[in-house]
Scaffold this motif. Structure first.
Motif, mmCIF file in Angstrom:
data_model
loop_
_atom_site.group_PDB
_atom_site.id
_atom_site.type_symbol
_atom_site.label_atom_id
_atom_site.label_comp_id
_atom_site.label_asym_id
_atom_site.label_seq_id
_atom_site.Cartn_x
_atom_site.Cartn_y
_atom_site.Cartn_z
ATOM 1 N N GLY A 1 5.118 -7.465 -6.909
ATOM 2 C CA GLY A 1 3.963 -7.292 -7.561
ATOM 3 C C GLY A 1 3.739 -5.902 -8.067
ATOM 4 N N GLY A 2 2.323 -5.864 -8.959
ATOM 5 C CA GLY A 2 2.032 -4.215 -9.278
ATOM 6 C C GLY A 2 1.109 -4.021 -8.358
ATOM 7 N N GLY A 3 0.312 -2.909 -8.704
ATOM 8 C CA GLY A 3 -0.773 -2.496 -7.986
ATOM 9 C C GLY A 3 -1.778 -3.442 -7.450
ATOM 10 N N GLY A 4 -2.396 -3.312 -6.322
ATOM 11 C CA GLY A 4 -3.509 -4.191 -5.879
ATOM 12 C C GLY A 4 -3.114 -5.613 -5.357
ATOM 13 N N TRP A 5 -3.945 -6.649 -5.093
ATOM 14 C CA TRP A 5 -3.370 -7.846 -4.488
ATOM 15 C C TRP A 5 -2.693 -8.687 -5.792
ATOM 16 N N ARG A 6 -1.847 -9.328 -5.287
ATOM 17 C CA ARG A 6 -1.401 -10.348 -6.268
ATOM 18 C C ARG A 6 -0.976 -11.720 -5.494
ATOM 19 N N THR A 7 -1.251 -12.709 -6.146
ATOM 20 C CA THR A 7 -0.949 -14.134 -5.674
ATOM 21 C C THR A 7 0.294 -14.589 -6.691
ATOM 22 N N VAL A 8 1.112 -15.000 -5.814
ATOM 23 C CA VAL A 8 2.368 -15.640 -6.457
ATOM 24 C C VAL A 8 2.824 -16.994 -5.725
ATOM 25 N N THR A 9 3.366 -17.927 -6.735
ATOM 26 C CA THR A 9 3.738 -19.165 -6.211
ATOM 27 C C THR A 9 5.212 -19.313 -6.011
ATOM 28 N N VAL A 10 5.703 -19.794 -5.072
ATOM 29 C CA VAL A 10 7.079 -19.811 -4.560
ATOM 30 C C VAL A 10 7.282 -21.187 -4.560
ATOM 31 N N PRO A 11 8.110 -22.000 -5.366
ATOM 32 C CA PRO A 11 8.555 -23.480 -5.282
ATOM 33 C C PRO A 11 9.555 -23.409 -4.170
ATOM 34 N N LEU A 12 9.421 -24.513 -3.299
ATOM 35 C CA LEU A 12 10.353 -24.691 -2.317
ATOM 36 C C LEU A 12 11.476 -25.613 -2.742
ATOM 37 N N ALA A 13 12.160 -24.791 -3.562
ATOM 38 C CA ALA A 13 13.368 -25.336 -4.372
ATOM 39 C C ALA A 13 14.577 -25.817 -3.741
ATOM 40 N N GLY A 14 14.829 -27.146 -3.595
ATOM 41 C CA GLY A 14 15.802 -27.602 -2.575
ATOM 42 C C GLY A 14 15.510 -27.681 -1.246
ATOM 43 N N ARG B 1 10.445 -11.946 5.054
ATOM 44 C CA ARG B 1 11.654 -11.042 5.326
ATOM 45 C C ARG B 1 11.403 -9.851 4.270
ATOM 46 N N LEU B 2 11.286 -8.558 4.726
ATOM 47 C CA LEU B 2 11.098 -7.495 4.244
ATOM 48 C C LEU B 2 12.010 -6.551 4.164
ATOM 49 N N THR B 3 12.439 -6.227 3.041
ATOM 50 C CA THR B 3 13.547 -5.298 2.960
ATOM 51 C C THR B 3 12.894 -4.016 2.007
ATOM 52 N N ALA B 4 13.113 -2.844 2.577
ATOM 53 C CA ALA B 4 12.351 -1.556 2.057
ATOM 54 C C ALA B 4 13.518 -1.126 0.902
ATOM 55 N N ALA B 5 12.932 -0.785 -0.406
ATOM 56 C CA ALA B 5 13.953 0.049 -1.449
ATOM 57 C C ALA B 5 13.531 1.420 -1.024
ATOM 58 N N GLU B 6 12.160 1.641 -0.683
ATOM 59 C CA GLU B 6 11.751 2.968 -0.458
ATOM 60 C C GLU B 6 10.582 2.718 0.568
ATOM 61 N N GLY B 7 10.967 3.661 1.789
ATOM 62 C CA GLY B 7 10.022 3.906 2.983
ATOM 63 C C GLY B 7 9.428 5.125 3.095
ATOM 64 N N PRO B 8 8.505 4.893 4.017
ATOM 65 C CA PRO B 8 8.012 4.021 4.754
ATOM 66 C C PRO B 8 7.236 2.993 4.080
ATOM 67 N N ASP C 1 0.918 -1.045 0.031
ATOM 68 C CA ASP C 1 -0.109 0.209 -0.024
ATOM 69 C C ASP C 1 0.773 1.125 -0.193
ATOM 70 N N ALA C 2 2.065 1.032 0.430
ATOM 71 C CA ALA C 2 2.998 2.267 0.564
ATOM 72 C C ALA C 2 4.388 2.041 0.390
ATOM 73 N N GLY C 3 5.267 2.707 -0.294
ATOM 74 C CA GLY C 3 6.484 2.322 -0.107
ATOM 75 C C GLY C 3 7.058 1.239 -1.387
ATOM 76 N N THR C 4 8.101 0.702 -1.404
ATOM 77 C CA THR C 4 8.669 -0.133 -2.222
ATOM 78 C C THR C 4 9.367 -1.166 -1.338
#
Length: 692
Positions: free
Chosen positions: A554-567, A578-585, A522-525
């Motif tokens: 993701g872009g704007g709005g809700w997005r569902t992505v699939t993450v394979p548990l590779a390995g 874990r969240l890392t801000a490229a631009e905050g808040p 909703d805010a930041g990157t």
């Protein structure tokens, strides 16, 4: 939500200006001191009338007298019933009141902090969710509700209630039982024989323990039958009506022994309250003594009255062990009804930090976290902020307890538990109440609601956050959701990466295992990573050794992505982000999380949808669930323009919808029922119409 305590002898939650149970009983001046579980003062008749919904087709949680009924007539909205007359075959509301979620098995992960322990003290809670009478069976149209979510610290929930003017035996409603069972917590109904000062009559005690011609106690068998039919786990027996003698005590002891034997054969349990003694008097011991020992031996556990002392508790624990019982089958009562986390207590007498715990903990009325809030500050977010403070402690982070906090929150002493042990597993972070109902990010009902049976298995460690920067705010948010009524919101500057623990798990993982992540920024990157741990920490208080898997942006709005548990193979022991801000808040929402195999199975549609009763705009629906795994069912009304309005969801196979009316000039209303699977996939609809 109606305020509990609308009739004489009822059990209200504390409200501003109203005396609590303790202050009332001090005023009564009982010679033995303040009784433990007696109710507060009755509400005024006008309040009583306002606190009940109208009768009709609306189903309510069940309550009874043992046998004989009071003299006179019940107050409006109350139905006097005798348990002697009850049978499952003739119970008109059984389908609406019977829980369906089985009691889940759970495990204890390595504790989140160095002070929490497993295998020692446990926690019991006595909770009044609503009045004895007028307690809707399947939720109600308000978000102002005690939506208990910290199940991970509980070992037993007592559905507290009962009053001399309504009924003495209270069966838990299905939403509470279903939510508790999903988290592995058994729920007990309540048998409350009130003090004489609150309308208690000794004949009701005699009714309960009466024998038949064969010498059996028929109401012991009836109580076990009720619990089995309604799907809950046993009974809390609280005999506080004074005036008895040794003969009555002997009858009570025989009743309790038979109740335990019959209950145990059905996987149920019995908890006794430290009240009646072997001479038949009501004399709260505040410990395990020779005067109440036979009752403890006849039950599975005992709630110890609040008058305990450090020495008395220690001696009680020792006595229990000499009897071949666990000291943790004694619940030391802690009265939090009036002051919540401001309650002054000798915690070192129960859960000392420098030696083994003495007994378990019995929390009386933790719904204070809701009741103490002003009426204009009881929004869901306000409630959960208070509830997190109560269960987690002042730090709001179970991995970092605040040692200076005088309130010893359960998370500080007791290890959390989890039931997340099998795939598919999914959550939409639904707490069981909300301001609106959402489906795939769209509002399909703008009405507030509560129904704990729709609650997800929720994160137990709320909220364990690790960062070298400023800690962001983390919590359930009700302003928007992907599905249900809430989402998980992380809000803060994120000057450094922030790691948020979500679930302790024992999930099998293989080459085809994937995790679906539904989120919105909703805010930041922010860059998002899924945190996966395949080993348990080596010692309490150590964070999981996560592997980080990138979550596609993701872009704007809700997005569902699939993450394979590779390995990732073997067992997944913890999940987080874990969240890392490229631009905050940053304001970042997690709407859903699902761990699954390669497919997303869709449940079969229910069958036989029908309207079983109609009274004006009130309808009762019933159906047959399709075979296979079904989490719950949802009922929608199809409006004349083709849009669907959510009416409700339930784990039962019946539903009540009230206050319906024609939309415009439609001649008939169309309703669609769908089965919802564990991954929140939905079946094709079953359809029924109702002609106005």
């Amino acid at each position: 939500m109606n305020t509990p305590g609308s009739t004489p002898g009822s059990t209200p939650g504390s409200t501003p200006g109203r005396p609590t149970r303790r202050t009332v009983l001090r005023a009564v001046g009982a010679a033995a001191g303040a009784a433990a579980l007696a109710p507060a003062l009755p509400a005024l008749p006008a309040q009583a009338a306002e606190s009940r919904a109208a009768a009709g087709l609306q189903p309510y949680a069940a309550y009874w007298y043992p046998d004989s009924l009071p003299s006179g007539s019940p107050a409006p909205g109350i139905t006097w019933r005798s348990l002697t007359d009850w049978s499952a075959d003739t119970d008109p509301d059984l389908a609406l009141n019977a829980a369906t979620v089985p009691l889940a098995e759970r495990f204890t992960p390595v504790p989140a902090n160095a002070t929490a322990r497993s295998g020692q003290a446990r926690v019991q809670a006595l909770v009044s969710f609503a009045p004895t009478s007028g307690n809707p069976s399947q939720g109600s149209p308000t978000a102002d509700y005690y939506a208990l979510t910290h199940w991970a610290y509980l070992d037993e929930l007592v559905f507290w209630g009962g009053s001399s003017g309504e009924g003495l035996i209270l069966a838990p409603n299905a939403p509470v039982v279903d939510a508790a069972h999903r988290h592995g917590v058994p729920v007990l109904g309540n048998v409350f024989l009130p003090p004489v000062a609150y309308g208690g009559q000794l004949r009701w005690t005699r009714d309960l323990v009466q024998r038949d011609s064969a010498g059996h106690h028929p109401l012991a068998a009836r109580l076990v039958a009720v619990a089995e039919a309604y799907g809950f786990d046993g009974w809390f027996v609280n005999a506080e009506t004074g005036g008895g003698d040794a003969a009555l005590a002997a009858d009570m002891l025989g009743f309790l022994r038979e109740l335990k034997a019959l209950a145990g054969a059905r996987g149920q349990r019995v908890t006794w309250y430290d009240s009646m003694t072997v001479d038949g008097s009501v004399s709260w011991q505040g410990g395990l003594t020779e005067r109440n020992r036979p009752f403890f031996e006849a039950a599975d556990s005992m709630f110890v009255d609040f008058r305990w002392s450090s020495g008395r508790l220690a001696a009680s624990g020792d006595t229990a062990e000499r009897l071949g019982r666990s000291r943790y089958e004694l619940w030391a009562g802690v009265d939090v009804e009036a002051n919540g986390w401001n309650t002054a207590e000798d915690w070192d007498a129960i859960v000392p930090t420098d030696r083994a715990h003495t007994t378990s903990v019995g929390l009386y009325r933790p719904e204070w976290t809701r009741n103490h809030l002003p009426a204009d500050r009881r929004a869901p977010g306000d409630f959960h902020a208070a509830d997190d403070r109560f269960w987690t402690g002042r730090s709001l982070d179970p991995s970092r307890p605040d040692g200076s906090d005088a309130w010893r929150a359960p998370a500080v002493s007791v290890a959390d538990r989890s039931t997340v042990t099998a795939t598919p597993f999914a959550t939409v972070f639904n707490t069981g109440h909300g301001l609106r109902w959402y489906e795939e990010g769209r509002v399909t009902s703008d009405a507030p609601w509560n129904h704990l049976g729709l609650q997800d298995r929720l994160p137990s460690r709320r909220w364990a956050v690790r960062t070298t920067g400023e800690r962001p705010a983390v919590g359930f948010d009700f302003a928007d959701a992907w599905h249900g009524g809430s989402s998980l919101l992380v809000d803060g500057a994120l000057g450094a990466p922030a790691e948020v623990d979500l679930y302790a798990t024992r999930l099998p993982a293989g080459p085809g295992t994937v995790v679906d992540v539904t989120y919105r920024t909703d805010a930041g990157t922010v860059d998002v990573e899924l945190a996966v741990a395949t080993e348990q920490p080596g010692e309490p208080g150590t964070p999981p050794a996560y592997t980080y898997l990138p979550v596609p942006p993701g872009g704007g709005g809700w997005r569902t992505v699939t993450v394979p548990l590779a390995g990732v193979t073997g067992t997944v022991h913890a999940l987080g982000v874990r969240l890392t801000a490229a631009e905050g808040p940053v304001r970042w929402r997690l709407g859903a999380l699902a761990v699954r195999g390669a497919t997303r199975p869709v449940p079969a549609a229910p069958t036989g949808l029908r309207i079983t009763a109609a009274e004006g705009g009130d309808l009762r629906f019933a159906w047959e669930p399709a075979p296979g795994a079904v989490r719950h069912h949802t009922l929608h009304r199809v409006l004349p323009d083709g849009t669907r309005r959510f009416l409700g969801g339930t784990c039962q196979r019946a539903w009540f919808a009230g206050g319906l009316r024609p939309e415009g000039d439609e001649p008939a209303a169309r309703f669609e029922l769908r089965a919802v699977g564990e991954l929140y996939t939905t079946s094709a609809p079953a359809v029924v119409t109702h002609t106005w």
